[in-house]
Design a protein around this motif. Structure first.
Motif, short mmCIF file in Angstrom:
data_model
loop_
_atom_site.label_atom_id
_atom_site.label_comp_id
_atom_site.label_asym_id
_atom_site.label_seq_id
_atom_site.Cartn_x
_atom_site.Cartn_y
_atom_site.Cartn_z
N LYS A 66 3.45 7.89 1.88
CA LYS A 66 2.36 7.65 2.82
C LYS A 66 1.09 8.43 2.49
O LYS A 66 0.53 9.14 3.32
N LYS A 67 0.65 8.27 1.23
CA LYS A 67 -0.60 8.88 0.78
C LYS A 67 -1.46 7.82 0.11
O LYS A 67 -0.94 6.88 -0.50
N ALA A 68 -2.76 7.99 0.19
CA ALA A 68 -3.69 7.09 -0.49
C ALA A 68 -3.89 7.57 -1.92
O ALA A 68 -5.00 7.84 -2.38
N LYS A 69 -2.77 7.70 -2.62
CA LYS A 69 -2.76 8.11 -4.02
C LYS A 69 -1.75 7.26 -4.78
O LYS A 69 -0.76 6.80 -4.20
N ILE A 70 -2.00 7.06 -6.04
CA ILE A 70 -1.10 6.28 -6.87
C ILE A 70 0.30 6.88 -6.83
O ILE A 70 0.47 8.10 -6.94
N TYR A 71 1.28 6.01 -6.65
CA TYR A 71 2.68 6.46 -6.53
C TYR A 71 3.41 6.25 -7.86
O TYR A 71 3.38 5.17 -8.45
N GLY A 107 7.01 6.21 -9.20
CA GLY A 107 8.44 6.22 -8.95
C GLY A 107 9.21 6.30 -10.25
O GLY A 107 8.64 6.28 -11.34
N LYS A 108 10.51 6.37 -10.14
CA LYS A 108 11.37 6.46 -11.33
C LYS A 108 11.24 5.21 -12.19
O LYS A 108 11.29 5.26 -13.42
N ARG A 109 11.07 4.05 -11.52
CA ARG A 109 11.08 2.79 -12.26
C ARG A 109 9.76 2.02 -12.23
O ARG A 109 9.58 1.05 -12.97
N TYR A 110 8.86 2.41 -11.37
CA TYR A 110 7.61 1.66 -11.25
C TYR A 110 6.49 2.56 -10.74
O TYR A 110 6.72 3.65 -10.20
N ILE A 111 5.28 2.07 -10.92
CA ILE A 111 4.07 2.73 -10.43
C ILE A 111 3.40 1.77 -9.46
O ILE A 111 3.25 0.58 -9.75
N PRO A 151 0.81 -1.22 0.00
CA PRO A 151 0.00 0.00 0.00
C PRO A 151 0.84 1.27 0.00
O PRO A 151 1.82 1.39 0.75
N THR A 152 0.46 2.20 -0.84
CA THR A 152 1.19 3.48 -0.91
C THR A 152 1.14 4.24 0.41
O THR A 152 2.01 5.07 0.66
N ASP A 194 -4.35 7.63 -20.96
CA ASP A 194 -4.06 9.06 -20.73
C ASP A 194 -3.59 9.37 -19.31
O ASP A 194 -3.38 10.53 -18.96
N GLY A 195 -3.42 8.33 -18.46
CA GLY A 195 -2.94 8.56 -17.10
C GLY A 195 -3.98 9.06 -16.13
O GLY A 195 -3.63 9.46 -15.01
N LYS A 196 -5.25 9.03 -16.50
CA LYS A 196 -6.27 9.54 -15.59
C LYS A 196 -6.43 8.59 -14.40
O LYS A 196 -6.45 7.38 -14.56
N GLU A 197 -6.53 9.18 -13.20
CA GLU A 197 -6.68 8.42 -11.97
C GLU A 197 -8.11 8.50 -11.47
O GLU A 197 -8.76 9.53 -11.57
N TYR A 198 -8.56 7.39 -10.90
CA TYR A 198 -9.90 7.31 -10.31
C TYR A 198 -9.77 6.76 -8.89
O TYR A 198 -8.98 5.85 -8.65
N TYR A 199 -10.57 7.31 -7.99
CA TYR A 199 -10.55 6.86 -6.59
C TYR A 199 -11.97 6.70 -6.07
O TYR A 199 -12.86 7.48 -6.38
N ILE A 200 -12.14 5.67 -5.26
CA ILE A 200 -13.41 5.43 -4.55
C ILE A 200 -13.08 5.30 -3.07
O ILE A 200 -12.24 4.50 -2.69
#
Length: 233
Positions: free
Chosen positions: A194-199, A201-205, A186-187, A227-233
Motif C-alpha cells: 500500500k505505497k505509491a512506489k514500484i513494487y 515481488g519475488k516473481r513480478y514487478i 495499483p500498488t 539500471d533500475g532507476k525509478e522516476y515519479y511525478i
C-alpha cells in the motif's frame, strides 16, 4: 535506454512531465503497459503522441480494450462510462468516422505483451500478467511458461485476462520463466504494501503506482530497465 510506464489514465500533463523528467529521446525505447486512456481529461492526446513516436510501444490494457469494443459496437456508451471511459468516449465522439476507424484498427492490433532483453536480463511486459486458469508449465524446468500462458489466456478470453489480478495472489510454489512487469493493479492497494512506489515481488514487478488516485497520494511512475532507476511525478 529502456523505460516502462503504465496506467497513465488520460493524464496528458503528467505524462509529458515524465517524458521531460527522463529526458526521453529518439535513442530511447518506452513501453507503456496499458491503460493509457480513460478517467483523465486528455486521453486521445496521449494516444496521438504514442502513435506518432516509433520508439513508444503501447501494450493493450483493459481500458484500450473497452474503447476498441465500443468502436466495434460491442459495448454501449453507458457501459464504458460506468467503467471510467466517459471522458474518452466524449473525445471519441468528436472524431470523424474515418478517424474512428483508424483508432479502432490501431487499438485492435495492439500487442498484449512484449519481451525485451536489457543487459542480458529478459523481461516479459504485459498489463495484468497472468490468469491462473490458463497456466502452461515448461516440463523441463517446472516453471510457468509465461508467454505460452498469456497467449492461451488471451486467445480464450482476452477480457478475463486483461482484468485478471491473479498474479498478486500466487501460491508460493509458482515460478515464472521470465521476470514479469505489470501494471493494472495499483500498488497502493497491494496487501501488505500500500505505497505509491514500484513494487518488487519475488516473481513480478508492479509499476502501477496509482496515477488515477492522485488525490489519495497516487503517482505516475517510470522504471528504467538499464539500471533500475525509478522516476515519479
Amino acid at each position: 535506454m529502456y523505460y516502462v510506464m503504465s496506467d497513465i489514465h488520460g493524464d496528458y500533463r503528467n505524462f509529458r512531465r515524465m517524458l521531460a523528467k527522463i529526458k526521453f529521446s529518439s535513442n530511447d525505447r518506452l513501453y507503456i503497459l496499458g491503460d493509457a486512456i480513460d478517467k483523465g481529461k486528455q486521453n486521445l492526446r496521449i494516444i496521438d503522441v504514442i502513435q506518432k513516436n516509433r520508439t513508444i510501444q503501447l501494450i493493450k490494457g483493459n481500458h484500450e480494450y473497452f474503447c476498441e469494443r465500443y468502436l466495434a459496437g460491442i459495448v454501449s456508451g453507458a457501459f464504458w462510462d460506468s467503467c471510467g471511459g466517459k471522458t474518452t468516449r466524449m473525445e471519441v465522439e468528436q472524431l470523424t468516422e474515418g478517424e474512428k476507424k483508424v483508432l479502432f484498427l490501431y487499438l485492435k492490433e495492439l500487442p498484449t505483451y512484449e519481451i525485451v532483453t536489457v543487459n542480458e536480463k529478459e523481461y516479459f511486459l504485459t498489463h495484468s500478467g497472468y490468469h491462473a486458469d490458463y497456466e502452461e508449465i515448461d516440463p523441463n524446468t517446472g516453471k510457468v511458461d509465461i508467454q505460452a500462458s498469456v497467449e492461451q489466456a488471451v486467445n480464450a478470453d482476452m477480457e478475463r485476462y486483461l482484468f485478471s489480478n491473479d498474479i498478486h495472489y500466487l501460491p508460493a510454489s509458482v515460478e515464472f520463466d521470465k521476470r514479469v512487469i505489470v501494471g493494472h493493479y495499483p500498488t497502493v492497494f497491494l496487501d501488505g504494501y500500500k505505497k505509491a512506489k514500484i513494487y518488487y515481488g519475488k516473481r513480478y514487478i508492479d509499476i502501477d503506482t496509482g496515477n488515477e488516485n492522485r488525490n489519495n497520494g497516487g503517482k505516475l511512475s517510470c522504471l528504467r530497465l538499464d539500471d533500475g532507476k525509478e522516476y515519479y511525478i
